[in-house]
Design a protein around this motif. Structure first.
Motif, PDB file in Angstrom:
ATOM      1  N   LEU A   1       0.809  -1.238   0.032  1.00  0.00           N
ATOM      2  CA  LEU A   1       0.114   0.039   0.063  1.00  0.00           C
ATOM      3  C   LEU A   1       0.964   1.126   0.214  1.00  0.00           C
ATOM      4  O   LEU A   1       0.452   2.166  -0.525  1.00  0.00           O
ATOM      5  N   PHE A   2       2.163   1.051   0.588  1.00  0.00           N
ATOM      6  CA  PHE A   2       3.240   2.152   0.566  1.00  0.00           C
ATOM      7  C   PHE A   2       4.294   1.663  -0.344  1.00  0.00           C
ATOM      8  O   PHE A   2       4.622   0.436  -0.384  1.00  0.00           O
ATOM      9  N   SER A   3       4.900   2.534  -1.072  1.00  0.00           N
ATOM     10  CA  SER A   3       6.178   2.315  -1.556  1.00  0.00           C
ATOM     11  C   SER A   3       7.387   2.318  -0.759  1.00  0.00           C
ATOM     12  O   SER A   3       7.021   2.831   0.533  1.00  0.00           O
ATOM     13  N   PHE A   4       8.466   1.898  -0.841  1.00  0.00           N
ATOM     14  CA  PHE A   4       9.458   1.932   0.244  1.00  0.00           C
ATOM     15  C   PHE A   4      10.720   2.540  -0.527  1.00  0.00           C
ATOM     16  O   PHE A   4      10.868   2.667  -1.795  1.00  0.00           O
ATOM     17  N   ASP A   5      11.658   3.243   0.164  1.00  0.00           N
ATOM     18  CA  ASP A   5      13.012   3.944  -0.344  1.00  0.00           C
ATOM     19  C   ASP A   5      13.847   3.096  -0.477  1.00  0.00           C
ATOM     20  O   ASP A   5      14.926   3.313  -1.269  1.00  0.00           O
TER      21      ASP A   5
ATOM     22  N   GLU B   1      -8.784   5.606   5.784  1.00  0.00           N
ATOM     23  CA  GLU B   1      -7.996   4.448   5.017  1.00  0.00           C
ATOM     24  C   GLU B   1      -8.963   3.734   4.216  1.00  0.00           C
ATOM     25  O   GLU B   1      -8.781   2.489   3.971  1.00  0.00           O
ATOM     26  N   GLN B   2     -10.124   4.001   3.999  1.00  0.00           N
ATOM     27  CA  GLN B   2     -10.910   3.411   3.164  1.00  0.00           C
ATOM     28  C   GLN B   2     -10.795   3.247   1.588  1.00  0.00           C
ATOM     29  O   GLN B   2     -10.789   2.135   1.003  1.00  0.00           O
ATOM     30  N   ILE B   3      -9.749   4.270   1.299  1.00  0.00           N
ATOM     31  CA  ILE B   3      -9.175   4.183   0.016  1.00  0.00           C
ATOM     32  C   ILE B   3      -8.131   3.022  -0.196  1.00  0.00           C
ATOM     33  O   ILE B   3      -8.087   2.091  -1.072  1.00  0.00           O
ATOM     34  N   ASP B   4      -7.382   2.814   1.261  1.00  0.00           N
ATOM     35  CA  ASP B   4      -6.268   1.753   1.310  1.00  0.00           C
ATOM     36  C   ASP B   4      -7.281   0.463   1.214  1.00  0.00           C
ATOM     37  O   ASP B   4      -6.970  -0.488   0.630  1.00  0.00           O
ATOM     38  N   ALA B   5      -8.103   0.422   2.012  1.00  0.00           N
ATOM     39  CA  ALA B   5      -9.208  -0.797   2.200  1.00  0.00           C
ATOM     40  C   ALA B   5      -9.592  -1.228   0.956  1.00  0.00           C
ATOM     41  O   ALA B   5      -9.787  -2.302   0.323  1.00  0.00           O
ATOM     42  N   LEU B   6     -10.077  -0.392  -0.137  1.00  0.00           N
ATOM     43  CA  LEU B   6     -10.320  -0.719  -1.756  1.00  0.00           C
ATOM     44  C   LEU B   6      -9.467  -1.466  -2.319  1.00  0.00           C
ATOM     45  O   LEU B   6      -9.824  -2.346  -2.713  1.00  0.00           O
ATOM     46  N   LYS B   7      -8.286  -0.705  -2.024  1.00  0.00           N
ATOM     47  CA  LYS B   7      -7.061  -1.649  -2.582  1.00  0.00           C
ATOM     48  C   LYS B   7      -6.832  -3.128  -2.126  1.00  0.00           C
ATOM     49  O   LYS B   7      -6.574  -4.098  -3.001  1.00  0.00           O
ATOM     50  N   THR B   8      -7.021  -3.350  -0.620  1.00  0.00           N
ATOM     51  CA  THR B   8      -6.904  -4.611  -0.367  1.00  0.00           C
ATOM     52  C   THR B   8      -8.168  -5.473  -0.580  1.00  0.00           C
ATOM     53  O   THR B   8      -8.101  -6.667  -0.319  1.00  0.00           O
ATOM     54  N   LEU B   9      -9.129  -4.822  -1.203  1.00  0.00           N
ATOM     55  CA  LEU B   9     -10.197  -5.688  -1.550  1.00  0.00           C
ATOM     56  C   LEU B   9     -10.471  -5.926  -3.065  1.00  0.00           C
ATOM     57  O   LEU B   9     -11.455  -6.078  -3.579  1.00  0.00           O
TER      58      LEU B   9
END
Ligand SMILES: Nc1ncnc2c1ncn2[C@@H]1O[C@H](COP(=O)(O)OP(=O)(O)OP(=O)(O)O)[C@@H](O)[C@H]1O
Ligand SMILES: [Mg+2]
Lengths: 234, 255
Positions: free
Chosen positions: A51-55, B125-133
């Motif tokens: 969900l995050f990129s890393f350096d 974090e609902q946008i992140d949750a969308l990605k996880t779903l």
């Protein structure tokens, strides 16, 4: 799935959150991440989840750098439920938005597993308590039968009885469904009960690691004071 | 030196935002119908926007039409050209006021809520949750909003045009003593289909501007409650300014 992390570095602008993290998440085991508030635990699991990129650094998923993140699922620290959808629609989200309708049975059985009453089935997230939201989020994370589940403080905010219920569920899920679990927690009792290996993060690096059953015998000063609640900054 | 440094920082931030915004639009088109197109979700959003906006659309139309009739009477009676009032009302509404006022009202009514809703989803974090779903947020959030508004605005503008003409009619007939049949006849005779269509074209453009700007402001908001507030303000201010400025160039196009 086995996940190996080597010398991971992650920063937000000039805030170096993860300075040098190396750890191994063993397949079908329960890995516990511990550390003070703000030390970067949530950032770490979100980075592993991509969900995050890393350096800098390397992450291998079963030996490969690429992974299908649909094999993962996550219980977010604050639930991250969709406000505009009912509890049942949240839990069965992907089926719901793809217009499948036969998810009720599965949702009810999952709600039962996480200790939620059927009466909230048709309620909205704003109508239930914080602890309930957390369990709904857990049910949603289990719904898609993940290979790896990331749990960001699954028992924080729950009473001892429901905490225990969630811990039992984590154990059951790992053994029965053969899932790899990565759990962030502040609760040593939960860590001992549900974990195989633990990692303790402080100041952006892993300060201590070991077997969860031997947490209380740790020799690491910083981790010792973390457990006993004393300030170890001096 | 600090001053120059700050200007430099501000400029870099503006240009990087413009770049990000253009990329965002390209991605919108890339994901317009794929990987998934949530048909039901699109329809539901459209109906929701449509129904919730009808009251302000009606009010915008009726009062604009009424005030237009009164004001043009003030002007035209000075050189005894009162008979031009129906023409002025219908032309001003269809070509200019209909699209622009509707655009501004909808950006305040719908654009702000799009930005606030999406910014809240980002913060929680609902946008992140969308990605996880396994759900693409363009498909699930951006497409329904942009399609709905781009298609709804022309309908809203048509309604504002119609209700506005009725407002002008009411004031002219009941307050200024016009002959009612003559008023309507003048309106219809004078209006060319091109006048109406130029307003409708503007409506498409404004609908796209409002929705894409509001989605962008929501998605790329700062964290926290402050971020939600500024996302909302930015969405309304930026889309209003883009509406007013693009309106000039669109008018020039149809001149
Ligand atoms: N999206 C983000 N943008 C910028 N900085 C962030 C972001 N997310 C986290 N941080 C920063 O990273 C650091 C670690 O945050 P993180 O949420 O991982 O802490 P944590 O260990 O999970 O703490 P807690 O136990 O309180 O949840 C914090 O200093 C935070 O300000
Ligand atoms: Mg956290």
């Amino acid at each position: 799935m086995k996940i190996e992390i080597k010398n991971l570095k992650k920063r937000f602008n000039d805030n170096f959150v993860l300075k040098d993290i190396s750890l191994t998440i063993e397949k079908n085991k329960s890995t516990i991440i511990l550390g003070q508030s703000g030390c970067g635990k949530s950032v770490l699991i979100k980075t592993i989840y991509q969900l995050f990129s890393f350096d800098d650094g390397l992450i291998f998923y079963d030996g490969k750098a690429k992974v299908d993140i649909d094999k993962f699922s996550m219980l977010f620290q604050y639930g991250a439920l969709f406000d505009s959808l009912k509890i049942s629609e949240n839990i069965a989200f992907t089926d719901f938005i793809n217009n499948k309708t036969n998810f009720n049975k599965k949702v009810i059985s999952l709600m039962n597993d996480v200790g939620l009453d059927k009466s909230i089935f048709n309620k909205y997230p704003s109508e239930i308590s914080g602890g309930m939201k957390k369990r709904v989020a857990f049910a949603r994370a289990l719904y898609k039968n993940p290979k790896v589940i990331f749990l960001d403080e699954p028992t924080t905010g729950l009473d001892p009885i429901n905490s225990d219920k969630i811990n039992e569920l984590i154990l059951k899920v790992i053994t029965k469904r053969k899932i790899t679990a990565v759990t962030i927690t502040h609760d040593i009792k939960s860590a001992i009960k549900t974990g195989d290996h633990y990692y303790f993060i402080d100041k952006g690096i892993i300060q201590d690691k070991g077997d969860c059953k031997k947490i209380l015998k740790t020799k690491n000063k910083a981790f010792k004071s973390f457990i006993s609640g004393a300030d170890f900054k001096q | 030196m600090k001053f120059i440094e700050n200007i430099g920082k501000a400029l870099t931030s503006i240009f990087s935002n413009i770049g990000k915004f253009i990329l965002f639009i390209l991605f919108f088109f890339k994901y317009l119908f794929g990987p998934k197109f949530y048909f039901k979700n699109n329809i539901r959003y459209f109906l929701n926007v449509f129904v919730s906006s009808i009251p302000i659309i009606a009010l915008t139309g009726i009062f604009s039409g009424m005030v237009l009739a009164l004001q043009s009477y003030t002007g035209f009676s000075r050189f005894s050209a009162e008979s031009a009032i129906p023409n002025v009302v219908v032309l001003t509404l269809t070509r200019e006021l209909g699209p622009v006022l509707t655009g501004l009202m909808i950006s305040a009514r719908v654009g702000s809520s799009i930005a606030a809703e999406i910014a809240t989803m980002r913060v929680t974090e609902q946008i992140d949750a969308l990605k996880t779903l396994n759900t693409n947020y363009y498909n699930y959030l951006v497409t329904p909003r942009v399609l709905s508004l781009t298609l709804a605005l022309p309908i809203f503008v048509t309604l504002v045009d119609f209700i506005g003409v009725m407002g002008g009619y009411i004031v002219s007939v009941h307050r200024l003593g016009f002959n009612d049949n003559l008023y309507l006849l003048n309106t219809i005779d004078f209006l060319k289909i091109g006048d109406y269509l130029s307003g409708i074209f503007k409506a498409f453009v404004f609908g796209f501007i409002i929705s894409i700007v509001s989605c962008y402001c929501g998605l790329f908001s700062d964290k926290g409650a402050f971020g939600v507030g500024s996302a909302t303000t930015n969405a309304v201010v930026i889309s209003s300014i883009l509406i007013l400025s693009s309106n000039y160039f669109l008018t020039e196009l149809f001149f």
